[in-house]
Write a protein that holds these residues in place. Structure first.
Motif, mmCIF file in Angstrom:
data_model
loop_
_atom_site.group_PDB
_atom_site.id
_atom_site.type_symbol
_atom_site.label_atom_id
_atom_site.label_comp_id
_atom_site.label_asym_id
_atom_site.label_seq_id
_atom_site.Cartn_x
_atom_site.Cartn_y
_atom_site.Cartn_z
ATOM 1 N N GLY A 191 47.138 29.141 34.640
ATOM 2 C CA GLY A 191 46.673 29.304 33.547
ATOM 3 C C GLY A 191 45.514 30.086 33.855
ATOM 4 O O GLY A 191 45.611 30.579 32.654
ATOM 5 N N SER A 192 44.921 30.726 34.942
ATOM 6 C CA SER A 192 43.796 30.866 34.722
ATOM 7 C C SER A 192 43.473 32.167 35.670
ATOM 8 O O SER A 192 43.787 32.885 35.300
ATOM 9 N N VAL A 193 44.067 31.356 36.955
ATOM 10 C CA VAL A 193 43.174 32.560 38.286
ATOM 11 C C VAL A 193 44.779 33.439 38.221
ATOM 12 O O VAL A 193 43.532 35.122 38.570
ATOM 13 N N LEU A 194 46.100 33.228 37.863
ATOM 14 C CA LEU A 194 47.074 34.571 38.693
ATOM 15 C C LEU A 194 47.106 35.259 37.820
ATOM 16 O O LEU A 194 46.605 36.778 37.514
ATOM 17 N N PRO A 195 46.702 34.874 35.521
ATOM 18 C CA PRO A 195 46.224 35.961 34.645
ATOM 19 C C PRO A 195 46.082 36.903 35.743
ATOM 20 O O PRO A 195 45.831 37.799 34.986
ATOM 21 N N ALA A 196 44.173 35.867 35.897
ATOM 22 C CA ALA A 196 43.174 36.895 35.574
ATOM 23 C C ALA A 196 43.600 38.093 36.399
ATOM 24 O O ALA A 196 43.060 39.603 36.981
ATOM 25 N N LEU A 197 43.989 37.850 38.616
ATOM 26 C CA LEU A 197 44.527 38.744 38.849
ATOM 27 C C LEU A 197 45.030 39.327 38.429
ATOM 28 O O LEU A 197 45.318 41.217 38.589
ATOM 29 N N LEU A 198 46.285 39.179 38.011
ATOM 30 C CA LEU A 198 47.376 39.967 37.497
ATOM 31 C C LEU A 198 46.504 41.558 36.655
ATOM 32 O O LEU A 198 46.988 42.519 36.403
ATOM 33 N N ALA A 199 45.399 40.867 35.338
ATOM 34 C CA ALA A 199 44.836 42.161 34.682
ATOM 35 C C ALA A 199 44.079 42.723 35.401
ATOM 36 O O ALA A 199 43.447 43.666 35.287
ATOM 37 N N ALA A 200 43.267 42.408 36.175
ATOM 38 C CA ALA A 200 42.389 43.452 37.258
ATOM 39 C C ALA A 200 43.438 43.867 38.092
ATOM 40 O O ALA A 200 42.765 44.824 38.119
#
Length: 220
Positions: A191-200
């Motif tokens: 919910g938070s870590v993987l979407p942030a990784l994709l955005a980065a």
């Protein structure tokens, strides 16, 4: 491309430009880690440090050689490829520091409340997010985007602080998620870590492509 990256890495090593950011990261890691603490907290500390350190490494890479030597490389290869190789060399150097930092966190940390598997995955993901965003900050705050040295340094420092502090920024999201998991024992990877990784990753790829394209247009 491989030869260009290898050349840049050798140049960074021989010129000792890697030493200041590496030493700074190492000293701050020693000061920030405590034996027996939840590894998630250590991973959060390491990831937060790696963002400005990676931007610093990018600056070291794109300013490592005199203008005449860089012009020779551009003439022999291509300005776009040369600049992309410089950025990738900085990324590899940051990855080495990140691996060393992760090993130090695992070696000195205790048991994680979230479990060893989620703690390791979360730490690696947060590290990747901050390294990628540091790469993007360095690419956008140095040549050829910003030619002024002092202004570029201030811009990179300000951008790194904003990326770490502004809510909903990927780096802020992952660091906060790790700190919260260290306190409460629940890490929200999907919910938070993987979407942030994709955005980065998307942001870093765009920044690298934009900087390389501008270098090609200016012939730098």
């Amino acid at each position: 491309m491989t030869a260009l990256i290898r050349y840049q890495l050798e140049l960074l090593l021989r010129s000792h430009r890697l030493m200041p950011p590496a030493l700074c990261y190492g000293v701050l890691m020693v000061l920030g880690l405590s034996g027996g603490d939840d590894p998630l907290g250590g991973h959060a500390w390491s990831a937060g440090l790696l963002l400005p350190v990676t931007a610093w490494l990018v600056r070291c890479a794109v300013t490592a050689e005199p203008a005449a030597a860089r012009a020779c490389r551009v003439a022999a290869a291509d300005a776009r490829r040369v600049h992309r190789a410089d950025l990738l060399a900085a990324l590899l150097a940051a990855a080495v520091l990140a691996a060393a930092g992760a090993a130090a966190v695992i070696a000195t940390g205790g048991r994680s409340a979230a479990g060893p598997g989620p703690a390791l995955l979360g730490g690696l993901a947060a590290t990747a997010v901050c390294v990628l965003l540091g790469l993007a900050v360095g690419a956008l705050c140095n040549r050829p985007v910003m030619s002024s040295g002092p202004f570029g340094i201030l811009a990179a420092l300000g951008a790194a602080v904003l990326v770490l502090m502004v809510p909903f920024a990927p780096a802020h999201v992952v660091v906060r998620a790790l700190v919260r998991a260290a306190e409460h024992g629940e890490l929200d990877l999907t919910g938070s870590v993987l979407p942030a990784l994709l955005a980065a990753a998307v942001f870093a790829a765009g920044a690298v492509a934009a900087a390389a394209e501008l270098a090609a247009r200016r012939g730098e």
